[in-house]
Design a protein around this motif. Structure first.
Motif, PDB file in Angstrom:
ATOM      1  N   PRO A  98      -8.715  14.496  52.071  1.00 12.42           N
ATOM      2  CA  PRO A  98      -9.878  15.313  52.450  1.00 12.42           C
ATOM      3  C   PRO A  98      -9.891  15.670  53.935  1.00 12.42           C
ATOM      4  N   ALA A  99      -9.439  14.763  54.781  1.00 14.38           N
ATOM      5  CA  ALA A  99      -9.393  15.044  56.215  1.00 14.38           C
ATOM      6  C   ALA A  99      -8.281  16.037  56.545  1.00 14.38           C
ATOM      7  N   GLY A 101      -7.148  18.453  54.552  1.00 12.41           N
ATOM      8  CA  GLY A 101      -7.491  19.773  54.053  1.00 12.41           C
ATOM      9  C   GLY A 101      -6.332  20.389  53.291  1.00 12.41           C
ATOM     10  N   PRO A 102      -6.603  21.465  52.572  1.00 10.87           N
ATOM     11  CA  PRO A 102      -5.596  22.069  51.693  1.00 10.87           C
ATOM     12  C   PRO A 102      -4.315  22.540  52.388  1.00 10.87           C
ATOM     13  N   ARG A 103      -4.429  23.238  53.523  1.00 12.88           N
ATOM     14  CA  ARG A 103      -3.223  23.765  54.161  1.00 12.88           C
ATOM     15  C   ARG A 103      -2.334  22.644  54.675  1.00 12.88           C
ATOM     16  N   ARG A 104      -2.898  21.674  55.348  1.00 20.88           N
ATOM     17  CA  ARG A 104      -2.074  20.577  55.868  1.00 20.88           C
ATOM     18  C   ARG A 104      -1.532  19.714  54.737  1.00 20.88           C
ATOM     19  N   MET A 105      -2.238  19.656  53.625  1.00 21.91           N
ATOM     20  CA  MET A 105      -1.710  18.931  52.466  1.00 21.91           C
ATOM     21  C   MET A 105      -0.443  19.631  51.969  1.00 21.91           C
ATOM     22  N   PRO A 144       9.015  25.735  36.222  1.00 25.92           N
ATOM     23  CA  PRO A 144       8.269  25.525  37.464  1.00 25.92           C
ATOM     24  C   PRO A 144       6.845  25.017  37.257  1.00 25.92           C
ATOM     25  N   SER A 145       6.358  25.017  36.015  1.00 22.24           N
ATOM     26  CA  SER A 145       4.981  24.577  35.784  1.00 22.24           C
ATOM     27  C   SER A 145       4.772  23.107  36.143  1.00 22.24           C
ATOM     28  N   PHE A 146       5.819  22.280  36.083  1.00 17.10           N
ATOM     29  CA  PHE A 146       5.699  20.875  36.490  1.00 17.10           C
ATOM     30  C   PHE A 146       5.274  20.809  37.958  1.00 17.10           C
ATOM     31  N   ALA A 147       5.996  21.514  38.833  1.00 22.60           N
ATOM     32  CA  ALA A 147       5.653  21.524  40.256  1.00 22.60           C
ATOM     33  C   ALA A 147       4.295  22.186  40.482  1.00 22.60           C
ATOM     34  N   ALA A 148       4.002  23.253  39.748  1.00 21.97           N
ATOM     35  CA  ALA A 148       2.700  23.914  39.888  1.00 21.97           C
ATOM     36  C   ALA A 148       1.567  22.939  39.580  1.00 21.97           C
ATOM     37  N   GLY A 149       1.764  22.069  38.597  1.00 20.31           N
ATOM     38  CA  GLY A 149       0.738  21.085  38.247  1.00 20.31           C
ATOM     39  C   GLY A 149       0.469  20.107  39.368  1.00 20.31           C
ATOM     40  N   PHE A 150       1.531  19.558  39.990  1.00 18.62           N
ATOM     41  CA  PHE A 150       1.253  18.590  41.049  1.00 18.62           C
ATOM     42  C   PHE A 150       0.777  19.267  42.331  1.00 18.62           C
ATOM     43  N   ILE A 151       1.187  20.512  42.569  1.00 17.69           N
ATOM     44  CA  ILE A 151       0.670  21.240  43.738  1.00 17.69           C
ATOM     45  C   ILE A 151      -0.819  21.494  43.561  1.00 17.69           C
ATOM     46  N   LEU A 152      -1.214  21.963  42.396  1.00 18.68           N
ATOM     47  CA  LEU A 152      -2.619  22.230  42.131  1.00 18.68           C
ATOM     48  C   LEU A 152      -3.458  20.970  42.313  1.00 18.68           C
ATOM     49  N   ARG A 153      -3.006  19.852  41.760  1.00 17.99           N
ATOM     50  CA  ARG A 153      -3.771  18.607  41.860  1.00 17.99           C
ATOM     51  C   ARG A 153      -3.843  18.116  43.308  1.00 17.99           C
ATOM     52  N   ALA A 154      -2.782  18.300  44.071  1.00 23.53           N
ATOM     53  CA  ALA A 154      -2.796  17.915  45.482  1.00 23.53           C
ATOM     54  C   ALA A 154      -3.805  18.760  46.258  1.00 23.53           C
ATOM     55  N   GLN A 155      -3.882  20.039  45.940  1.00 23.91           N
ATOM     56  CA  GLN A 155      -4.853  20.910  46.593  1.00 23.91           C
ATOM     57  C   GLN A 155      -6.282  20.490  46.272  1.00 23.91           C
ATOM     58  N   GLN A 156      -6.524  20.164  45.017  1.00 21.35           N
ATOM     59  CA  GLN A 156      -7.860  19.697  44.634  1.00 21.35           C
ATOM     60  C   GLN A 156      -8.211  18.417  45.370  1.00 21.35           C
ATOM     61  N   LEU A 157      -7.271  17.518  45.468  1.00 20.30           N
ATOM     62  CA  LEU A 157      -7.470  16.253  46.170  1.00 20.30           C
ATOM     63  C   LEU A 157      -7.843  16.494  47.631  1.00 20.30           C
ATOM     64  N   ALA A 158      -7.298  17.544  48.220  1.00 18.78           N
ATOM     65  CA  ALA A 158      -7.562  17.875  49.615  1.00 18.78           C
ATOM     66  C   ALA A 158      -8.854  18.669  49.803  1.00 18.78           C
ATOM     67  N   GLY A 159      -9.583  18.907  48.726  1.00 20.72           N
ATOM     68  CA  GLY A 159     -10.873  19.575  48.821  1.00 20.72           C
ATOM     69  C   GLY A 159     -10.888  21.030  48.412  1.00 20.72           C
ATOM     70  N   ALA A 160      -9.758  21.597  48.048  1.00 19.62           N
ATOM     71  CA  ALA A 160      -9.720  23.001  47.640  1.00 19.62           C
ATOM     72  C   ALA A 160     -10.364  23.167  46.263  1.00 19.62           C
ATOM     73  N   ALA A 184     -13.192  25.419  50.301  1.00 20.94           N
ATOM     74  CA  ALA A 184     -12.912  23.988  50.425  1.00 20.94           C
ATOM     75  C   ALA A 184     -14.250  23.300  50.625  1.00 20.94           C
ATOM     76  N   LEU A 185     -14.367  22.120  50.092  1.00 17.36           N
ATOM     77  CA  LEU A 185     -15.599  21.373  50.279  1.00 17.36           C
ATOM     78  C   LEU A 185     -15.758  20.998  51.744  1.00 17.36           C
ATOM     79  N   PRO A 186     -16.981  21.030  52.266  1.00 18.83           N
ATOM     80  CA  PRO A 186     -17.170  20.616  53.656  1.00 18.83           C
ATOM     81  C   PRO A 186     -16.805  19.150  53.837  1.00 18.83           C
ATOM     82  N   GLN A 187     -16.337  18.813  55.018  1.00 21.64           N
ATOM     83  CA  GLN A 187     -15.969  17.431  55.323  1.00 21.64           C
ATOM     84  C   GLN A 187     -17.223  16.574  55.404  1.00 21.64           C
ATOM     85  N   ALA A 188     -17.154  15.392  54.816  1.00 25.05           N
ATOM     86  CA  ALA A 188     -18.258  14.450  54.908  1.00 25.05           C
ATOM     87  C   ALA A 188     -18.295  13.873  56.322  1.00 25.05           C
ATOM     88  N   VAL A 189     -19.483  13.708  56.839  1.00 24.66           N
ATOM     89  CA  VAL A 189     -19.643  13.146  58.172  1.00 24.66           C
ATOM     90  C   VAL A 189     -20.242  11.756  58.035  1.00 24.66           C
TER      91      VAL A 189
END
Length: 191
Positions: A98-99, A101-105, A144-160, A184-189
């Motif tokens: 979450p810290a 974020g999607p691009r850095r993930m 390529p759908s295998f990689a697409a699946g883990f990329i999508l889940r990583a993006q969600q994990l990062a708040g996208a 992206a979800l706002p960062q929790a403070v």
């Protein structure tokens, strides 16, 4: 001659032991054993990429016989990331995601993949704050759908949210993914 492409035991353990272990029926385990992955014995240090691909096919058919291979392998990619999150390194990534974020993930996907194999290379092109292209030299599967699946889940994990991971080009091994997200979800403070 280039070294053989291998997938390390850490990746095999993440997907087949930690994430799928309880979901595999005795028939699924037997089919994996016949394919060269005996989950009742200690894992090898590494497995040839072709064996890994066979294990993916066997497990996807055992778990998702009602789905088309493209969709079944997409789910396997999601399972792969979920299994990785159950490892020590994965728990650290989950805490940082979450810290980051999607691009850095996306920027660290290559590093994360290299911890599970000896061949992954990734390049990222940023088009806008919520639109990137990610090239992978090998999608770790026949689709390529295998990689697409883990990329999508990583993006969600990062708040996208509203994530789209589309194949822009695929040559049978290397793939360029077009990745977009709307917010992206706002960062929790902590206070």
């Amino acid at each position: 001659m280039p070294p053989e492409k291998v997938v390390f035991a850490t990746a095999v353990e993440a997907l087949f032991v930690r994430e799928l272990g309880a979901s595999l029926t005795s028939l699924g385990r037997r089919r994996l054993r016949e394919a060269g992955l005996d989950l009742e014995k200690p894992l090898h240090v590494s497995y040839p990429l072709d064996d890994w691909k066979t294990f993916l096919h066997v497990a996807s058919e055992a778990l998702y016989p009602h789905l088309a291979p493209v969709e079944a392998h997409w789910w396997m990619g999601i399972h792969f990331l979920e299994g990785h999150l159950q490892t020590f390194t994965g728990r650290v990534v989950a805490e940082l995601a979450p810290a980051l974020g999607p691009r850095r993930m996306l920027e660290r996907i290559g590093q994360d993949l290299r911890s599970g194999n000896n061949f992954s290379e990734v390049e990222l092109v940023v088009h806008s704050p919520r639109h990137c292209e990610l090239w992978m030299n090998d999608v770790l599967d026949d689709v390529p759908s295998f990689a697409a699946g883990f990329i999508l889940r990583a993006q969600q994990l990062a708040g996208a949210r509203n994530v789209h991971v589309d194949v822009a080009s695929y040559d049978g091994t290397a793939c360029t993914f077009d990745i977009r997200w709307r917010e992206a979800l706002p960062q929790a403070v902590n206070g």
